[in-house]
Design a protein around this motif. Sequence first.
Motif, PDB file in Angstrom:
ATOM      1  N   UNK A  97       0.859  -1.237   0.020  1.00 25.82           N
ATOM      2  CA  UNK A  97      -0.036  -0.110   0.083  1.00 25.82           C
ATOM      3  C   UNK A  97       1.078   1.123   0.156  1.00 25.82           C
ATOM      4  N   UNK A  98       1.932   1.247   0.530  1.00 27.61           N
ATOM      5  CA  UNK A  98       3.036   2.223   0.661  1.00 27.61           C
ATOM      6  C   UNK A  98       3.456   2.718  -0.625  1.00 27.61           C
ATOM      7  N   UNK A  99       3.775   1.624  -1.384  1.00 27.12           N
ATOM      8  CA  UNK A  99       4.413   1.856  -2.752  1.00 27.12           C
ATOM      9  C   UNK A  99       3.283   2.445  -3.437  1.00 27.12           C
ATOM     10  N   UNK A 100       2.050   2.008  -3.361  1.00 26.93           N
ATOM     11  CA  UNK A 100       0.761   2.734  -4.263  1.00 26.93           C
ATOM     12  C   UNK A 100       0.752   4.051  -3.778  1.00 26.93           C
ATOM     13  N   UNK A 101       0.910   4.378  -2.463  1.00 22.13           N
ATOM     14  CA  UNK A 101       0.756   5.833  -2.187  1.00 22.13           C
ATOM     15  C   UNK A 101       1.819   6.886  -2.516  1.00 22.13           C
ATOM     16  N   UNK A 127       5.733  -7.621 -12.003  1.00 17.51           N
ATOM     17  CA  UNK A 127       4.674  -8.495 -12.490  1.00 17.51           C
ATOM     18  C   UNK A 127       3.596  -8.126 -11.495  1.00 17.51           C
ATOM     19  N   UNK A 128       3.565  -7.313 -10.462  1.00 15.26           N
ATOM     20  CA  UNK A 128       2.402  -7.048  -9.796  1.00 15.26           C
ATOM     21  C   UNK A 128       2.357  -5.629  -9.967  1.00 15.26           C
ATOM     22  N   UNK A 129       0.866  -5.261 -10.226  1.00 18.65           N
ATOM     23  CA  UNK A 129       0.374  -3.834 -10.410  1.00 18.65           C
ATOM     24  C   UNK A 129      -0.014  -3.401  -8.927  1.00 18.65           C
ATOM     25  N   UNK A 130       0.986  -2.835  -8.284  1.00 21.51           N
ATOM     26  CA  UNK A 130       0.523  -2.294  -6.963  1.00 21.51           C
ATOM     27  C   UNK A 130       0.039  -0.680  -7.081  1.00 21.51           C
ATOM     28  N   UNK A 131       0.003  -0.144  -8.120  1.00 21.44           N
ATOM     29  CA  UNK A 131      -0.471   1.105  -8.109  1.00 21.44           C
ATOM     30  C   UNK A 131      -1.946   1.299  -8.301  1.00 21.44           C
ATOM     31  N   UNK A 132      -2.419   0.588  -9.263  1.00 14.54           N
ATOM     32  CA  UNK A 132      -3.855   0.940  -9.674  1.00 14.54           C
ATOM     33  C   UNK A 132      -4.672   0.848  -8.312  1.00 14.54           C
ATOM     34  N   UNK A 139      -5.281   4.511 -14.035  1.00 16.31           N
ATOM     35  CA  UNK A 139      -4.523   4.902 -15.323  1.00 16.31           C
ATOM     36  C   UNK A 139      -4.569   3.698 -16.034  1.00 16.31           C
ATOM     37  N   UNK A 140      -4.221   3.450 -17.282  1.00 16.29           N
ATOM     38  CA  UNK A 140      -3.798   2.044 -17.814  1.00 16.29           C
ATOM     39  C   UNK A 140      -2.289   1.845 -17.370  1.00 16.29           C
ATOM     40  N   UNK A 141      -2.061   0.645 -16.971  1.00 16.39           N
ATOM     41  CA  UNK A 141      -0.836  -0.051 -16.227  1.00 16.39           C
ATOM     42  C   UNK A 141      -0.377  -1.166 -17.165  1.00 16.39           C
ATOM     43  N   UNK A 142       0.805  -1.191 -17.645  1.00 20.13           N
ATOM     44  CA  UNK A 142       1.427  -2.451 -18.189  1.00 20.13           C
ATOM     45  C   UNK A 142       2.371  -2.892 -17.303  1.00 20.13           C
ATOM     46  N   UNK A 143       2.495  -4.005 -16.912  1.00 21.95           N
ATOM     47  CA  UNK A 143       3.479  -4.585 -16.143  1.00 21.95           C
ATOM     48  C   UNK A 143       4.531  -5.329 -16.893  1.00 21.95           C
ATOM     49  N   UNK A 144       5.742  -5.394 -16.370  1.00 19.28           N
ATOM     50  CA  UNK A 144       6.886  -5.865 -17.169  1.00 19.28           C
ATOM     51  C   UNK A 144       7.685  -6.191 -16.324  1.00 19.28           C
ATOM     52  N   UNK A 145       8.127  -7.732 -16.057  1.00 16.62           N
ATOM     53  CA  UNK A 145       9.167  -8.153 -15.328  1.00 16.62           C
ATOM     54  C   UNK A 145      10.668  -7.857 -15.981  1.00 16.62           C
ATOM     55  N   UNK A 146      11.808  -7.293 -15.021  1.00 17.21           N
ATOM     56  CA  UNK A 146      12.792  -6.835 -15.585  1.00 17.21           C
ATOM     57  C   UNK A 146      12.840  -5.282 -16.464  1.00 17.21           C
ATOM     58  N   UNK A 147      11.590  -4.819 -16.348  1.00 19.53           N
ATOM     59  CA  UNK A 147      11.629  -3.501 -17.178  1.00 19.53           C
ATOM     60  C   UNK A 147      12.743  -2.344 -16.755  1.00 19.53           C
ATOM     61  N   UNK A 148      13.041  -2.601 -15.585  1.00 16.77           N
ATOM     62  CA  UNK A 148      14.064  -1.620 -15.294  1.00 16.77           C
ATOM     63  C   UNK A 148      15.382  -1.947 -15.911  1.00 16.77           C
ATOM     64  N   UNK A 149      15.566  -3.122 -16.476  1.00 15.80           N
ATOM     65  CA  UNK A 149      16.716  -3.573 -17.099  1.00 15.80           C
ATOM     66  C   UNK A 149      16.415  -3.391 -18.689  1.00 15.80           C
ATOM     67  N   UNK A 150      15.226  -3.331 -19.198  1.00 19.76           N
ATOM     68  CA  UNK A 150      15.129  -3.433 -20.554  1.00 19.76           C
ATOM     69  C   UNK A 150      14.487  -2.332 -21.024  1.00 19.76           C
TER      70      UNK A 150
END
Length: 214
Positions: A97-101, A127-132, A139-150
């Motif tokens: 919840x703190x990530x979302x906040x 892989x987990x949408x903690x924002x919505x 908003x529209x959210x697209x999750x991607x594993x290793x997105x910080x790398x790619x």
Amino acid sequence: MAVSDPHLEVETALHDNGARFVIGCDEVGRGAIAGPVAVGLCVVERGLGAHPVGLRDSKLLSEKRREELAPLASGWALFSAVGLATSEEVDRLGIVASLGLAGKRALVHLHESGALLRESIVLLDGSHDWLTPALANPLRVHTRVKADRDCVSVAAASVVAKVHRDRLMIDADSRHPGYGWAGNKGYGSAAHFEAIAQLGATDFHRRTWLHASA
């Protein structure tokens, strides 16, 4: 292309699917035992131009290189922002919840800067949408594993957030010496736990996490 070299292929695909803007999103400080959790956001659009040379996931960069790249990343992105949730909020609400906040607060900063959130899609690392769940108007959210790398937008967000949070921890270390925050940035090193045993915990510590680690 080396594994550590991010690109704009994912962002381009999202543009092709109708998103005018892509908001790269990454968190920093999730596993720390002291200090806030931070969420960084960087907004990109098609044809933005070449990203800063050497930009990649903050975990793959030295502290010196992150400091050099953070202003370049912010300058390259259309907009950037960092949102925080305090250690007290992590204790009270839990880390997810703190990530979302923190993410919600970063989005507010973007909106106030003029970013068009309704024409954007959030590219979220993991892989987990903690924002919505944190947003009244998701908003529209697209999750991607290793997105910080790619993904360059997410790598930029990770660097901006990491440098912002690190500076807060260095400042906190000057006000609460003895815990080594300038070096460990609030993570649970052996020396950090030893300092807590000797000096006690501060309000900057996540006290529920200390009890869980005891």
